[in-house]
Design an enzyme around this catalytic site. Structure first.
Site, PDB file in Angstrom:
ATOM      1  N   HIS A  46       0.795  -1.229   0.000  1.00 32.78           N
ATOM      2  CA  HIS A  46       0.000   0.000   0.000  1.00 32.78           C
ATOM      3  C   HIS A  46       0.826   1.277   0.000  1.00 32.78           C
ATOM      4  O   HIS A  46       0.288   2.351  -0.192  1.00 32.78           O
ATOM      5  CB  HIS A  46      -0.959   0.023   1.201  1.00 32.78           C
ATOM      6  CG  HIS A  46      -0.268   0.336   2.489  1.00 32.78           C
ATOM      7  ND1 HIS A  46       0.425  -0.610   3.211  1.00 32.78           N
ATOM      8  CD2 HIS A  46      -0.120   1.497   3.173  1.00 32.78           C
ATOM      9  CE1 HIS A  46       0.944  -0.047   4.284  1.00 32.78           C
ATOM     10  NE2 HIS A  46       0.642   1.235   4.296  1.00 32.78           N
TER      11      HIS A  46
HETATM   12  C1  UD1 Z   1      -1.897   5.675   5.780  1.00 35.45           C
HETATM   13  C2  UD1 Z   1      -0.598   6.177   6.404  1.00 35.45           C
HETATM   14  C3  UD1 Z   1       0.444   5.066   6.385  1.00 35.45           C
HETATM   15  C4  UD1 Z   1      -0.089   3.794   7.023  1.00 35.45           C
HETATM   16  C5  UD1 Z   1      -1.409   3.412   6.370  1.00 35.45           C
HETATM   17  C6  UD1 Z   1      -2.002   2.206   7.033  1.00 35.45           C
HETATM   18  C7  UD1 Z   1      -0.125   8.568   6.077  1.00 35.45           C
HETATM   19  C8  UD1 Z   1       0.702   9.550   5.324  1.00 35.45           C
HETATM   20  N1  UD1 Z   1      -0.023   7.286   5.655  1.00 35.45           N
HETATM   21  O1  UD1 Z   1      -1.633   5.388   4.413  1.00 35.45           O
HETATM   22  O2  UD1 Z   1       1.572   5.490   7.124  1.00 35.45           O
HETATM   23  O3  UD1 Z   1       0.852   2.765   6.843  1.00 35.45           O
HETATM   24  O4  UD1 Z   1      -2.329   4.518   6.479  1.00 35.45           O
HETATM   25  O5  UD1 Z   1      -3.008   1.646   6.252  1.00 35.45           O
HETATM   26  O6  UD1 Z   1      -0.787   8.941   7.004  1.00 35.45           O
HETATM   27  N2  UD1 Z   1      -8.795   5.220   1.070  1.00 35.45           N
HETATM   28  C9  UD1 Z   1     -10.047   4.656   0.970  1.00 35.45           C
HETATM   29  N3  UD1 Z   1     -10.715   4.371   2.123  1.00 35.45           N
HETATM   30  C10 UD1 Z   1     -10.223   4.631   3.349  1.00 35.45           C
HETATM   31  C11 UD1 Z   1      -8.963   5.233   3.449  1.00 35.45           C
HETATM   32  C12 UD1 Z   1      -8.258   5.513   2.306  1.00 35.45           C
HETATM   33  O7  UD1 Z   1     -10.535   4.401  -0.110  1.00 35.45           O
HETATM   34  O8  UD1 Z   1     -10.904   4.332   4.358  1.00 35.45           O
HETATM   35  C13 UD1 Z   1      -8.032   5.485  -0.156  1.00 35.45           C
HETATM   36  C14 UD1 Z   1      -8.222   6.864  -0.728  1.00 35.45           C
HETATM   37  O9  UD1 Z   1      -8.134   6.749  -2.124  1.00 35.45           O
HETATM   38  C15 UD1 Z   1      -7.024   7.604  -0.187  1.00 35.45           C
HETATM   39  C16 UD1 Z   1      -5.953   6.533  -0.209  1.00 35.45           C
HETATM   40  O10 UD1 Z   1      -6.652   5.330   0.134  1.00 35.45           O
HETATM   41  O11 UD1 Z   1      -6.683   8.712  -0.941  1.00 35.45           O
HETATM   42  C17 UD1 Z   1      -4.809   6.771   0.733  1.00 35.45           C
HETATM   43  O12 UD1 Z   1      -5.309   6.938   2.079  1.00 35.45           O
HETATM   44  P1  UD1 Z   1      -4.423   7.752   3.150  1.00 35.45           P
HETATM   45  O13 UD1 Z   1      -5.120   7.745   4.460  1.00 35.45           O
HETATM   46  O14 UD1 Z   1      -4.020   9.069   2.573  1.00 35.45           O
HETATM   47  O15 UD1 Z   1      -3.087   6.947   3.253  1.00 35.45           O
HETATM   48  P2  UD1 Z   1      -2.823   5.365   3.357  1.00 35.45           P
HETATM   49  O16 UD1 Z   1      -2.235   4.915   2.080  1.00 35.45           O
HETATM   50  O17 UD1 Z   1      -3.995   4.640   3.904  1.00 35.45           O
END
Ligand code: UD1
Length: 358
Positions: free
Chosen positions: A205
């Site tokens: 991820h």
């Molecule tokens: C985040 C953390 C990472 C951690 C990970 C655990 C940061 C910078 N990164 O990364 O350190 O290892 O969580 O999982 O804080 N999305 C969904 N549904 C959700 C959440 C996210 O669809 O419930 C999708 C969206 O397209 C979003 C993308 O995932 O833009 C990334 O989500 P984000 O919370 O920005 O970062 P993670 O990759 O989850």
């Protein structure tokens, strides 16, 4: 005493569970604030339910966005929450945008901040998490380090006076859940018709593996070429990026599957032939379960797993293949991640620091 815990992303909910339990046992008032960084039920609600946390007291509903937009929305919302609750401590977890937002908001309001999982370093300044953890460590008043290595990093940054070694709270929750699922076959095996020991469990991820189309294509091809089925528990981020980049997440040996609830994940990891991941938590969980791990990164914060032979770093498809198919590492009794009682120590340290007896 009153603690406000701020969490927002999946691994933080796992770490929250033993803290909540230890706070309740010590008679400490514990307010849980969910920023809403993760909002899909399988990334959020199931952890609160399965790990006995109950519902968060406050939900900010921030959702996804660029780093600045997401972190800024949290900052804007947290000031009022901290002002209302005026806790003795704000406790922040790990290295996500939720961590740095809560640390910054609290420290500017002169509310003491404790950082759980302090002192981890990848020394890779391309990682958003590296900035989050460094800034949080330097802002916080109390640094709760999980390992000796983390203590050494904090010491070399001049932060020793604020540091205490407590162990790793993920060990606490992992041991409990491992014992709960022991002897219960993973539902994933029945669902996908897999035999124990005859598949790999994978998660990918991180931005550095998902955001560049060529990199994601190489990682998917590397997993697809392995010698057993590879079950990819696909985080929404990798699903969204795979669609955007036109990369198939089900090809060759690779089978994409939605994320699992925590007990199911542990059961699935336990009966796998090995784990292939870029997750920090899963590297450590694999080690604690004594399942060989191959980490699809150029470095790891959890260096003990590599030093003890249970984890190897892999960049290319060839390295992923060599890592996954390597012989089982030598057994070890080393316990670099503590004894499963870290959360009790965290609460005791917070009480001691509040009383001024530290
Ligand atoms: C985040 C953390 C990472 C951690 C990970 C655990 C940061 C910078 N990164 O990364 O350190 O290892 O969580 O999982 O804080 N999305 C969904 N549904 C959700 C959440 C996210 O669809 O419930 C999708 C969206 O397209 C979003 C993308 O995932 O833009 C990334 O989500 P984000 O919370 O920005 O970062 P993670 O990759 O989850």
């Amino acid at each position: 005493m009153k603690i406000v815990s701020v969490v927002g992303a999946r691994p933080q909910f796992v770490k929250l569970a033993p803290i909540h339990k230890a706070a309740k046992a010590a008679g400490v008032e514990h307010v849980i604030v969910h920023t809403g960084q993760h909002y899909d039920p399988m990334l959020s609600d199931v952890f609160f339910e399965d790990l006995g946390i109950g519902a968060p007291d406050v939900h900010l509903g921030v959702g996804s966005g660029s780093h600045g937009v997401q972190t800024g929305a949290m900052l804007a919302a947290l000031d009022a929450v901290f002002d209302e609750h005026r806790p003795d401590w704000v406790l922040v977890y790990g290295d996500t945008n939720s961590t740095v937002a809560a640390a910054l908001s609290a420290v500017k309001m002169h509310i003491p901040v404790a950082h759980l999982e302090a002192g981890l370093r990848s020394f890779n300044r391309r990682m958003p998490e590296e900035h989050n953890r460094v800034m949080t460590d330097h802002a916080a008043d109390l640094l709760l380090a999980p390992t000796e290595v983390a203590v050494d990093h904090l010491t070399s940054e001049g932060l020793a006076p604020r540091t205490v070694l407590v162990g790793d709270v993920m060990t606490d929750v992992l041991f409990e859940v491992r014992d709960e699922v022991a002897g219960r076959p993973s539902d994933l095996l029945a669902e996908l018709g897999l035999e124990p020991g005859e598949y790999y469990l994978a998660t990918i991820h991180r931005a550095e593996n998902t955001d560049d189309p060529g990199r994601l294509r190489d990682v998917a091809a590397g997993l697809a070429g392995l010698d057993r089925p590879v079950i990819l528990l696909a985080h929404p981020r990798v699903v969204a990026k795979a669609v955007a980049h036109g990369v198939a997440l089900t090809q060759g040996s690779l089978i994409a599957h939605p994320p699992l609830a925590y007990p199911d994940l542990i059961a699935a990891a336990l009966s796998s032939a090995g784990v292939v991941t870029d997750s920090g938590g899963l590297q450590k969980e694999a080690f604690l379960l004594r399942v060989p791990c191959t980490t699809v990164r150029t470095e790891t914060e959890w260096v003990e797993t590599v030093e003890l032979g249970w984890n190897v770093l892999a960049g290319t498809a060839e390295e992923i293949s060599a890592g996954a198919s390597r012989p089982r590492p030598a057994d070890t009794d080393e316990a670099p991640y503590g004894d499963g009682h870290a959360a009790e120590r965290v609460i005791a340290e917070l009480i001691r620091a509040t009383d001024g007896t530290r």
